[in-house]
Every structure is written in structure tokens, then in C-alpha cells.
Scaffold this motif. Structure first.
Motif, short mmCIF file in Angstrom:
data_model
loop_
_atom_site.label_atom_id
_atom_site.label_comp_id
_atom_site.label_asym_id
_atom_site.label_seq_id
_atom_site.Cartn_x
_atom_site.Cartn_y
_atom_site.Cartn_z
N LEU A 1 -6.11 4.55 1.31
CA LEU A 1 -6.98 3.92 0.55
C LEU A 1 -8.10 4.84 -0.06
N CYS A 2 -8.32 6.02 0.65
CA CYS A 2 -8.92 6.91 -0.17
C CYS A 2 -8.46 7.75 -1.21
N HIS A 3 -7.08 7.90 -1.06
CA HIS A 3 -6.18 8.47 -2.18
C HIS A 3 -5.85 7.74 -3.42
N ARG A 4 -5.55 6.31 -3.06
CA ARG A 4 -5.64 5.48 -4.23
C ARG A 4 -6.62 5.08 -4.88
N PHE A 5 -7.72 4.79 -4.23
CA PHE A 5 -8.73 4.34 -4.73
C PHE A 5 -10.05 5.18 -4.82
N GLY A 6 -10.01 6.36 -4.06
CA GLY A 6 -11.32 7.14 -3.77
C GLY A 6 -12.28 6.45 -3.08
N GLY A 7 -13.22 7.27 -2.96
CA GLY A 7 -14.40 6.51 -2.01
C GLY A 7 -14.54 7.03 -0.52
N GLN B 1 0.75 -1.20 -0.04
CA GLN B 1 0.01 0.04 -0.05
C GLN B 1 0.78 1.10 0.03
N LEU B 2 1.85 1.39 0.78
CA LEU B 2 2.84 2.56 0.91
C LEU B 2 3.51 2.61 -0.52
N PRO C 1 2.32 7.46 -4.62
CA PRO C 1 3.40 8.13 -5.30
C PRO C 1 4.21 8.97 -4.58
N GLU C 2 3.49 9.73 -3.51
CA GLU C 2 3.77 10.79 -2.89
C GLU C 2 4.89 10.28 -1.59
N LEU C 3 4.83 8.88 -1.46
CA LEU C 3 5.61 8.24 -0.32
C LEU C 3 6.42 7.12 -0.74
N LYS C 4 6.32 6.42 -1.92
CA LYS C 4 6.93 5.12 -2.25
C LYS C 4 8.48 5.40 -2.46
#
Length: 748
Positions: free
Chosen positions: A506-512, A428-429, A433-436
């Protein structure tokens, strides 16, 4: 006899004079004035007035001599002098702090009086983030923009309707030195709906209109605790405006003020003409240049400014009426929930409430009307710091099939709306893109409000170990190896900290929308999905965030800001710290802080607020949900689901993971279709009860497999608590004994 020639003999003592019989001398007068001044608490001082030589300004100030005498007489010479010096220093510091807060351009309290700054972005980047979000339609609000961002022009806002208000004459327009704090609407018209159940179909409320939107500006006007709005009044407005008061409306008169649900209509040529007439000249938005473009911003100490921000092109804002399909690909309708450890009745009830309230389409065999939401339950099968093994996904589903609380949701009827997903922290991390590229350089991932927990490094021979054996190196109940909170004394702190970060990922990667696992749905969220802005809700009486409910747009500029800021602040995602991130950067408007009445209606009452006019039900403690006080224990069974904070979107029962919802029937009661799971749960509960006594455990060794006869009403508890009533209501819907809250029957 005395005469001129024979003077009287001189007396041995000096003569005594009466003070009233003579005028005081100059020395006596000075001494008298000095004594009077030393006894007075305030003395006058004369200040010359510039330009006026014949007059002086008299000011009354505290008498230092009197203050010194008083301190010495009460505390002694040494202590009194020290206290006097300390009071003087406090006065100087307070004066300096007030001057820093109200007399400078920063308008900030100095560091000793406030938390240190968390800001890492320059003003130019903050402007980019605001403009990106507005252009994407993520700011459908009429609230003012923060002056601290320093925007030079009124941004065009496609999420607000175009206004036909003509421009004022040039002499009445704002000065060119004024910073822009408004947006120019360029979007579709809003048609506010009067939603009511129409006779004769008034037994249940109508399902929300597909594509409808909740005007959260109006909700804030009626529900904001800062404006002394009551939760009780807010809930009434929410249920009446959404038509949830079917056949029970007792209010008379026009209710236009409570219409907060609207539909966006396509813009016609007239609207385009109005938009052109509202364009502003460039002189209106120009502000005076300063030598420092970041003037007024306070950077976090010890870190450098972020490099200039590069954002992708903002996605176009498309109203629901103009979509090619019922679902907007830029705004996926996914509910996320994070769970650690064995599956229990807590996520079980969250999933049941989702099926009971949301528009899942399970009431029809045809294509459902509107966009069908999904529920993604992310499971971390081991301790928060453990690394899953290669077979973790298979192991997870094997455990779910064997778990009576989880197995019903693996039924094929629910496969389109409920999905179980394996949580992998590393994966997940790396997906952010901002963390990887930088998260591995951090000493720890477990930082909560500045409280850092260091996890021991793993030995080389443990790199491929399973999460199931993660606790082999230590006690299963220590903080590092816990998997879930089994009691108030064994709280799984690491998993809570991990979930604080997981919700943003989760919200940043997938929305919702993310929901904590101690959340129960109370109504359809259609209108909230229509609001494209990001939101969380208020931390009770405090103007801080509670991210138990969190909505972020997929890949948004706001998400980029939050992750880069958290990275420079030791990856702290505690709600209180996130509140500092947005406040320091003037981003609070982009993450709307909704009233807690919408998702946490009992919170203020539990903290002794608004008890003069509480909502229904009235909880003075979150435990009242599980153990309803006997004085009000008749309400749950007589009022049922409709009497539980009606109008709110959800209820948050704040942990209590170890308290069963239904003590008398602590198993999944879903009918014959899922009887095997029920039997397994009842057997496990029976063995657990028998093992509490030595005699019971001895009998159990010789006992044959247990069988259960018919349940008797006498075995049930006399007064049903609110938690019990809600659980049994949702289960009766799955058994096919009643429809859901909108009158729809589950079809298998």
C-alpha cells in the motif's frame, strides 16, 4: 668389633637416608620439576625472538597435561577425553569466528554465529538506491552515510540546508582513500519554531503550523533507547517542543534544545553563494579501486545477483512554501489500515481517534487550512487465502451499512476524509511492478520469519466461489478459514502475515503511512508528514523494526529494493526479516528506526525496562490499558485524554482484539444522529448476554422487541479503565458535547 681385617656383617635391609641430610641427585631433581609442572595449570614456553639470538620470549600457556589429568579424574577416561576434544574444537571455532568478525574486510560473523545473508544487490545498485533517495529529498538527515555503500562523492542533498562553512586548507582535507559518509546540503534554510498557546487562548494547544517539519535527528538525540534516553523525558520534549503543554508549562529557562519543529524558507542569493563555496574537488571523493567492486558484501546463498537496477528519474524536492497547492502530489497524506473480518470496536476507535486529532477540516465549512489527510481502511472480507467474488465490493458496503460499528463513518460528512476500500491480494500484487511477473511462481504467500504456511490449492470448480463460502470446505475456526482473531487461542495468523505484506504494498503503490488496526491517534501528525524520509519504529529494546507504523514514499527506490529482496527471500515481510534486509544491504539509514516512545510508549515498561522512571500512565502489561490496576484506576477519569502518554503521536495496544474498550457500554454511543446503529448494537449485546443461560434463551423466544430506557449511573462500572475513558472522550466529540483536542468543534 669391626676392623680393617674383620668387616662388619652386611645388614639385611637398605639404609634409610634423611632427605635433608643429603643433596638430591640429578634424577631426583628432574623428577621433582616434572611433578611440579604437571600440577601447575599454566606452564612457561620459550619462543625465539626473530633477530635476537641471545634472548627468548617466555609465554605462559594452559598446561594440557594438568587439564587432561583433571578431566580424567572428574569424568573418567572416556568422558574426560571427549570433553577435552570438544573444548578444543570450541576454542578453534571461537578463534575463527573472532578473526572473521574483526580481522577481515567483511567485518561479519560467520554463518553459524548469525543469520544467513539476505543481500541480492551489488554495491553499484546499492549506490544507485542511496543517490536516488537523497536526490529526491528523502534523506533530510545529518546522520553519516554507511561506509559499506562505498559512495565516491558527497551527494548533493536538497533536503538539508546549505552550509556556509568554508573548506579547510588542502593539507587538512581528508585523504582521497576515505569513503564519503556525508552529504552536501543544497536546500532551504530551517527556522525552528517556538510553539506555545498564547493568552488568553490557552485552554487548548495550537494546531501545528501547516508545512512544519519534525527534525527527527533531534528527536533521536533525546529519545534513543540505545543512548539510555528515557521515554518519560522523550515525551516531555515532544509535547513542550510542539506546544502541547498549553498553560501547563512549568519549566523555566530557554528551551531551544527542545525546539524540534521547523519550517523551510525559500533560498535566496546568499544561500546559493554558500552552496557554491561548499562544492568539493573530485580528488576528495576518490577512493582506491579494488579488484572486486563487491568486496565486503555477502550475497544470499542459492540465488543470483539481481540484474543491474534501472530506476526512474527522481522526483524534485519542493519545500512546502514553494508548492502550488497545500498538498504535495509526490507525498500524499493517506493513512492506510488493513482489516479482516467483521467490523468491530477496534477499527471503530481508530477512526474516531483520527477524527479527534487530525486536521480534517470538519470544524469549518470553508476550505481547510493546510493539507487535509485521508484515512483509507482496506477490508479483506474473507479468510486471508480466499479470492473475492465479483460482487465482493457491493457485499462489503452492504455489510458496512448493516454494521453499527461501521455505519456512522458512511455519513456524507466524512466522505472526504474516510474511505473504505476492498482488498484484493491478486490485484494488489499485480499492481507492484517489482512483483507482478514473478509472484505467482512462489509456492506460498504466507511466510513469516522463515515459518512458511502452505495453503491447499483450490479446486477448479471453486474458482468463482465467494469469500463468504470460503469456509465451506473446512471448519470456520481452523487457521486457513479464520476471519479475524476472536480470542487469544484463535489467533488469525494468516491475516497477520498478509498484513505484513499489505503495508509495504500500500505504501509503495499509493504513498502514505500505514498503521496497524490496534493503533490509536494521540495528536496531529502534521510534523511527521513534513519529514520526507521513510520510517518505522524500534522493536522495544532490540535494534529491529516494528512496522506497526510504516512510512514509505510512493514508487521509491527503497521500495524497489525491499520488494526485490523479499522476492528472493520467499516473500518474507516479517519486521525481523525486513530488519535483516536493510542491515545486510546498508539501508538502515534510509528506513529510519524511530524510538518506540513516539508510537508505543508503554512497550519498554512491559518488558521490565525503565520502571525506575516510567511515563504516565505506567503500564506493566499491555492488558493494563483495558483492565487498569485498582491502585491507579483513579487516574483515567481524573486526568482524561490529556493524561495519556501526552506528547506521543499514537498508542499501540498490541492485539487484544477480543477485549472490549467499554465493557459497560459495548456499543457505539454517538448520539441521536446514529441512534439506529446504537439500538442495533445494544439489541445484539442483550441477546448475546441472554443466550448465555438456558432460561434467558427460553424467555427470549417469547419476548417482544427489546426497548431501552434511560441509562442509570448505577449501571456504569465504578472505576473506568483507560480504554473506556478514551472511547467515551472520542464519542463525546462526535455527539457535539466537547471540542477535539485542539479546541475545534465538529460542524455537521
Amino acid at each position: 668389633m669391626a676392623s680393617v681385617y674383620f668387616p662388619a656383617p652386611r645388614r639385611q635391609h637398605l639404609p634409610q637416608y634423611s632427605p635433608a641430610s643429603m643433596l638430591p641427585s640429578a634424577v631426583q631433581e628432574k623428577m621433582s620439576r616434572r611433578t611440579g609442572q604437571s600440577r601447575a595449570w599454566f606452564i612457561p614456553i620459550a619462543m625465539p625472538i626473530p633477530g635476537v639470538r641471545t634472548r627468548v620470549l617466555r609465554l605462559w600457556v594452559l598446561n594440557p597435561q594438568r587439564l587432561h589429568q583433571s578431566s580424567i579424574s572428574r569424568f573418567g577416561y572416556k568422558r574426560g577425553s571427549c570433553l577435552l576434544v570438544l573444548a578444543f574444537l570450541c576454542l578453534v571455532l571461537t578463534t575463527w569466528a573472532l578473526a572473521k568478525r574483526f580481522g577481515t574486510e567483511d567485518k561479519n560473523w560467520p554463518a553459524p554465529f548469525m543469520d544467513p545473508s539476505t543481500l541480492v544487490f551489488r554495491r553499484e545498485d546499492l549506490q544507485k538506491i542511496w543517490l536516488w533517495e537523497i536526490e529526491s529529498g528523502h534523506y533530510p538527515s545529518r546522520r553519516k552515510l554507511p561506509e559499506g555503500v562505498g559512495l565516491r562523492a558527497n551527494p548533493t542533498n536538497p533536503a538539508l540546508p546549505a552550509s556556509g562553512t568554508p573548506l579547510p586548507p588542502p593539507r587538512y582535507r581528508q585523504s582521497h582513500a576515505i569513503i564519503s559518509t556525508t552529504t552536501t546540503g543544497s536546500g532551504s534554510r530551517r527556522v525552528y519554531l517556538d510553539i506555545q498557546a498564547q493568552p488568553p487562548n490557552v485552554a487548548f494547544p495550537p494546531r501545528p503550523v501547516p508545512g512544519s517539519v519534525a527534525d527527527l535527528d533531534l528527536v533521536m538525540d533525546h529519545c534513543d533507547f540505545s543512548e539510555k534516553k528515557y521515554v518519560r523525558d522523550c515525551l516531555e520534549m515532544l509535547r513542550v517542543g510542539a506546544g502541547l503543554d498549553n498553560a501547563k508549562r512549568v519549566r523555566r529557562g530557554k528551551l531551544d534544545e527542545w525546539k524540534y519543529v521547523y519550517l523551510e524558507q525559500a533560498r535566496n542569493e546568499t544561500d546559493k553563494h554558500l552552496l557554491v563555496s561548499r562544492e568539493l574537488p573530485s580528488t576528495f571523493t576518490t577512493i582506491q579501486e579494488t579488484s572486486d567492486p563487491d568486496s565486503g558484501l555477502s550475497k544470499r546463498r542459492g540465488v543470483d545477483w539481481e540484474s543491474p537496477l534501472v530506476l526512474p528519474a527522481p522526483p524534485p524536492h519542493i519545500p512546502y512554501a514553494s508548492l502550488d497547492s497545500p498538498c504535495d502530489p509526490e507525498s500524499p497524506r493517506v493513512f492506510h489500515m488493513f482489516w479482516t473480518g467483521p467490523f468491530t470496536d477496534k477499527p471503530y476507535l481508530a477512526l474516531l481517534s483520527f477524527l479527534f486529532t487530525q486536521n480534517t477540516g470538519l470544524h469549518t465549512k470553508d476550505e481547510p487550512v493546510g493539507c487535509r489527510p485521508q484515512f483509507w481502511l482496506w477490508i479483506n472480507p474473507g479468510p486471508a487465502a480466499a479470492v473475492p467474488n465479483p460482487t465482493a465490493l457491493k457485499d462489503m458496503f452492504d455489510e458496512l451499512r448493516a454494521n453499527p460499528w461501521a455505519s456512522p463513518f458512511l455519513h456524507p460528512r466524512f466522505e472526504d476524509v474516510i474511505q473504505f476500500k476492498l482488498w484484493n491480494t491478486t490485484e494488489q500484487l499485480d499492481g507492484v511492478p517489482e512483483l507482478k511477473d514473478e509472484w505467482r511462481k512462489r509456492e506460498t504467500l504466507f511466510n513469516s520469519g522463515g515459518h512458511i504456511i502452505n495453503v491447499p490449492s483450490k479446486k477448479p470448480d471453486e474458482s468463482t466461489s465467494s469469500v463468504n463460502s470460503a469456509s465451506s470446505s473446512g471448519s470456520e475456526d481452523d487457521m486457513i478459514n479464520r476471519t479475524g482473531s476472536k480470542s487469544s487461542s484463535s489467533y488469525d495468523r494468516l491475516s497477520v502475515i498478509l498484513s505484513d505484506m499489505a503495508r509495504f504494498i500500500l505504501c509503495h503503490r499509493f504513498g502514505g503511512i500505514y498503521l496497524d488496526a490496534d493503533t490509536i491517534f494521540l495528536r496531529d501528525w502534521e510534523e511527521l508528514w513534513g519529514w520526507k524520509g521513510a520510517f518505522a519504529y524500534r522493536w522495544s529494546r532490540l535494534e529491529k523494526y516494528n512496522t506497526a507504523v510504516l512510512h514509505l514514499n510512493k514508487g521509491s527506490a527503497l521500495g524497489t529494493f525491499l520488494f526485490r529482496t523479499a522476492l528472493k527471500n520467499d516473500l518474507d515481510f516479517h519486521p525481523m526479516t525486513v530488519s535483516r534486509y536493510t542491515k545486510d544491504a546498508h539501508m538502515e539509514g534510509l528506513l529510519l528506526r524511530l524510538p518506540d516512545a513516539l508510537f508505543d510508549s508503554a512497550w519498554l515498561n512491559t518488558e521490565y525496562y525503565q520502571r525506575d522512571r516510567p511515563p504516565q500512565p505506567y503500564f506493566t502489561d499491555f492488558g493494563d490499558f483495558f483492565d487498569t490496576p485498582s491502585q491507579s484506576s483513579a487516574a483515567p477519569e481524573s486526568l482524561g485524554f490529556d493524561g495519556f502518554f501526552k506528547g506521543a503521536f499514537s498508542y499501540h495496544f498490541h492485539n487484544y482484539w477480543w477485549k472490549p474498550f467499554d465493557p459497560a457500554r459495548n456499543w457505539p454511543d454517538l448520539g441521536s444522529r446514529f441512534f439506529e446503529g446504537e439500538r442495533t448494537a445494544r439489541l445484539a449485546l442483550k441477546r448475546e448476554q441472554d443466550s448465555t443461560s438456558v432460561a434467558g434463551s427460553q424467555v427470549q423466544e417469547q419476548q417482544q422487541p427489546l426497548e431501552f430506557g434511560e441509562d442509570k449511573i448505577s449501571d456504569d462500572q465504578r472505576d473506568l479503565d483507560w480504554a473506556t475513558v478514551l472511547k467515551r472522550t472520542f464519542e463525546s466529540y462526535i455527539r457535539g458535547e466537547r471540542p477535539n483536542m485542539y479546541g475545534e468543534w465538529l460542524l455537521w
